[in-house]
Design an enzyme around this catalytic site. Structure first.
Site, PDB file in Angstrom:
ATOM      1  N   ARG A   1      42.741  66.718  34.130  1.00 52.17           N
ATOM      2  CA  ARG A   1      43.247  67.294  32.873  1.00 52.17           C
ATOM      3  C   ARG A   1      42.356  68.444  32.409  1.00 52.17           C
ATOM      4  O   ARG A   1      41.126  68.351  32.507  1.00 52.17           O
ATOM      5  CB  ARG A   1      43.291  66.215  31.782  1.00 52.17           C
ATOM      6  CG  ARG A   1      44.478  65.289  31.920  1.00 52.17           C
ATOM      7  CD  ARG A   1      44.399  64.137  30.940  1.00 52.17           C
ATOM      8  NE  ARG A   1      44.111  62.899  31.620  1.00 52.17           N
ATOM      9  CZ  ARG A   1      43.755  61.769  31.030  1.00 52.17           C
ATOM     10  NH1 ARG A   1      43.619  61.718  29.720  1.00 52.17           N
ATOM     11  NH2 ARG A   1      43.518  60.692  31.726  1.00 52.17           N
TER      12      ARG A   1
ATOM     13  N   ARG B   1      47.268  46.159  26.041  1.00 50.74           N
ATOM     14  CA  ARG B   1      46.752  47.486  25.728  1.00 50.74           C
ATOM     15  C   ARG B   1      47.957  48.391  25.474  1.00 50.74           C
ATOM     16  O   ARG B   1      48.866  48.467  26.300  1.00 50.74           O
ATOM     17  CB  ARG B   1      45.943  48.006  26.914  1.00 50.74           C
ATOM     18  CG  ARG B   1      45.410  49.384  26.645  1.00 50.74           C
ATOM     19  CD  ARG B   1      44.512  49.853  27.754  1.00 50.74           C
ATOM     20  NE  ARG B   1      43.981  51.154  27.432  1.00 50.74           N
ATOM     21  CZ  ARG B   1      43.190  51.844  28.228  1.00 50.74           C
ATOM     22  NH1 ARG B   1      42.842  51.351  29.393  1.00 50.74           N
ATOM     23  NH2 ARG B   1      42.751  53.019  27.868  1.00 50.74           N
TER      24      ARG B   1
ATOM     25  N   GLU C   1      36.799  47.182  28.114  1.00 51.25           N
ATOM     26  CA  GLU C   1      37.969  47.251  27.226  1.00 51.25           C
ATOM     27  C   GLU C   1      38.766  45.953  27.264  1.00 51.25           C
ATOM     28  O   GLU C   1      39.304  45.527  26.246  1.00 51.25           O
ATOM     29  CB  GLU C   1      38.855  48.438  27.653  1.00 51.25           C
ATOM     30  CG  GLU C   1      38.203  49.770  27.321  1.00 51.25           C
ATOM     31  CD  GLU C   1      38.751  50.930  28.138  1.00 51.25           C
ATOM     32  OE1 GLU C   1      38.438  51.004  29.339  1.00 51.25           O
ATOM     33  OE2 GLU C   1      39.469  51.747  27.561  1.00 51.25           O
TER      34      GLU C   1
ATOM     35  N   ASN D   1      47.668  45.414  30.907  1.00 50.45           N
ATOM     36  CA  ASN D   1      47.600  46.864  30.704  1.00 50.45           C
ATOM     37  C   ASN D   1      48.638  47.509  31.620  1.00 50.45           C
ATOM     38  O   ASN D   1      48.421  47.616  32.826  1.00 50.45           O
ATOM     39  CB  ASN D   1      46.176  47.334  31.049  1.00 50.45           C
ATOM     40  CG  ASN D   1      46.005  48.832  30.905  1.00 50.45           C
ATOM     41  OD1 ASN D   1      46.923  49.556  30.540  1.00 50.45           O
ATOM     42  ND2 ASN D   1      44.810  49.301  31.201  1.00 50.45           N
TER      43      ASN D   1
ATOM     44  N   HIS E   1      40.960  56.153  24.034  1.00 47.50           N
ATOM     45  CA  HIS E   1      39.805  55.365  24.506  1.00 47.50           C
ATOM     46  C   HIS E   1      39.154  54.617  23.338  1.00 47.50           C
ATOM     47  O   HIS E   1      37.972  54.273  23.409  1.00 47.50           O
ATOM     48  CB  HIS E   1      38.701  56.259  25.121  1.00 47.50           C
ATOM     49  CG  HIS E   1      39.061  56.952  26.388  1.00 47.50           C
ATOM     50  ND1 HIS E   1      38.676  58.242  26.650  1.00 47.50           N
ATOM     51  CD2 HIS E   1      39.737  56.524  27.479  1.00 47.50           C
ATOM     52  CE1 HIS E   1      39.119  58.600  27.846  1.00 47.50           C
ATOM     53  NE2 HIS E   1      39.760  57.576  28.369  1.00 47.50           N
TER      54      HIS E   1
END
Ligand code: ADP
Length: 398
Positions: free
Chosen positions: A239, A91, A382, A7, A180
């Site tokens: 965010r 990923r 994940e 990743n 996600h």
């Protein structure tokens, strides 16, 4: 079968090596500050002492080389040779509308990841560099791209279209994509197992540093809260989530900020950090709020409120809900956040088991046995999902 999961972020690289026979993690680690002074690799082989290496790493290529070296290191390694790595799963942030599933990486896939750089300007270039670095270090080893956007590709068009002139959708690919996806897929599949049925209406809440909610019907995503980019939707660590787009013009006019400055502010200085002025970390905010800090309390209340509203919207979109799932850093570890959210959903038939809700970081049902809507905490994984997709796509090739 041994699978390396990679990743790549803009200046970081996370990895996990799985033995897929047992789904056991053989080693995992993180390289930080790639291309910046003070690069550091933290390598954690399962059952052995962890190793920290401080060494300049100019690029992701240097980082991959270091990771592979560690994996075969006589003292800290877990492999006798790199040949033991059967496949690599990457990923990848943005697969645009092209990929609804994971794919084996070939030239066409590389071109597509490049094509979607404007939609994922921080991540897609780093993902490409990581893929190329692995291809060079492990020639002939099959690689798979697992897109954060893929699971959301089943959304109906009415859910993903933006109400701006249609030509921007046609010419510039401007639409909702959602992110996600690997996490929402993992926890929704697990929840379906726990419910003993594939025919379910689920609302999955990935609440971490980045946060998103997804509405999942019979295993398929019907809507999600992130948009063209991961900036949209819920209030996050730094965010803003959804705001009136007119804010941008007002700030440009009044504060003479450039578009890039505003974009940076919305991504890095907003969210619960922006409201509280204290921290983006929910642990800090929960503590500050307990000590009476009003803006920390406001940040947490605003975060919870937005999650409550989004769950309500998705219960409406699905015309009902069988189960709600909490996952990721906050979702798995904050009983406070879960209680604040769930006690506002009694109208849906949610009844919280306050005792069960005290648990952190483990798979558990936190609704009462009589609750009409079940509520689960399911730790996301994940990396395992990426490894499973990689195995399924490459097992014939090896
Ligand atoms: P990322 O999006 O970086 O993968 P994570 O899913 O790891 O994020 O979530 C990180 C967030 O989880 C941080 O804001 C952290 O404060 C929060 N978190 C972790 N543990 C707890 C806890 N015990 N209580 C409240 N929040 C927590």
């Amino acid at each position: 079968m041994k699978i390396l999961v990679v990743n790549c972020g803009s200046s970081s690289l996370k990895y996990q090596l799985f033995d897929m026979l047992t789904e056991e993690v053989l080693a995992k680690g993180l390289v930080e500050r790639i291309g910046i002074e003070g690069s550091v690799l933290t390598h954690k082989p399962t059952g052995k002492e962890k190793k920290i290496v401080q060494q300049t790493m100019q690029s992701h290529k240097d980082a991959i080389k270091m990771v592979l070296q560690m994996l075969v290191d006589p003292q800290y390694g877990v492999l006798s040779s790199m040949k033991e790595i059967d496949a690599v799963g990457h990923r990848v942030l943005h697969g645009g509308s092209k990929y609804a599933e994971s794919v084996i990486i070939d030239e066409k896939v590389l071109d597509a990841i490049e094509e979607f750089v404007p939609l994922g300007p921080l991540h897609n270039p780093a993902n490409l560099i990581g893929i190329n670095a692995c291809a060079e270090a492990l020639p002939g080893v099959p690689m798979v791209a697992v897109f954060d956007t893929a699971f959301h590709q089943t959304m109906p068009k009415k859910a993903y279209i933006y109400a701006i002139p249609y030509k921007y959708y046609e010419n510039n690919h401007i639409r909702k994509y959602g992110f996600h996806g690997t996490s929402h897929k993992f926890v929704s599949q697990r929840a379906a197992k726990l419910l003993g049925s594939e025919n379910t209406k689920l609302i999955t809440c990935h609440l971490g540093n980045g946060s998103s909610v997804a509405a999942v019907k019979n295993g398929k995503c019907m809507d999600t809260s992130m948009g063209l980019t991961p900036l949209d939707g819920l209030i996050m660590g730094t965010r803003s989530g959804t705001i009136d787009p007119a804010v941008i013009k007002v700030l440009a006019d009044e504060e003479h900020m450039t578009i890039n400055e505003i974009d940076n502010m919305l991504n890095k200085q907003s969210g619960v950090l922006g409201i509280s002025g204290i921290s983006s970390d929910f642990r800090d905010l929960e503590q500050a709020s307990e000590e009476g800090n009003e803006r920390a309390r406001l940040a947490l209340d605003a975060f919870d409120y937005k999650v409550v509203c989004t769950i309500g919207a998705y219960a409406a979109a699905l015309n009902g809900v069988d189960a709600i799932v909490f996952t990721a850093g906050v979702g798995e570890n904050s009983p406070e956040a879960r209680e604040a959210i769930l006690t506002k959903l009694t109208y849906l038939g949610v009844e919280l088991d306050k005792e069960a809700n005290k648990k952190r970081g483990e798979e558990i049902m936190i609704s009462t046995p009589d609750s009409k809507v079940k509520v689960f905490v399911i730790p996301t994984n994940e990396e395992l999902m990426i490894a499973m997709d990689t195995m399924n796509l490459t097992k014939e090739l090896i």
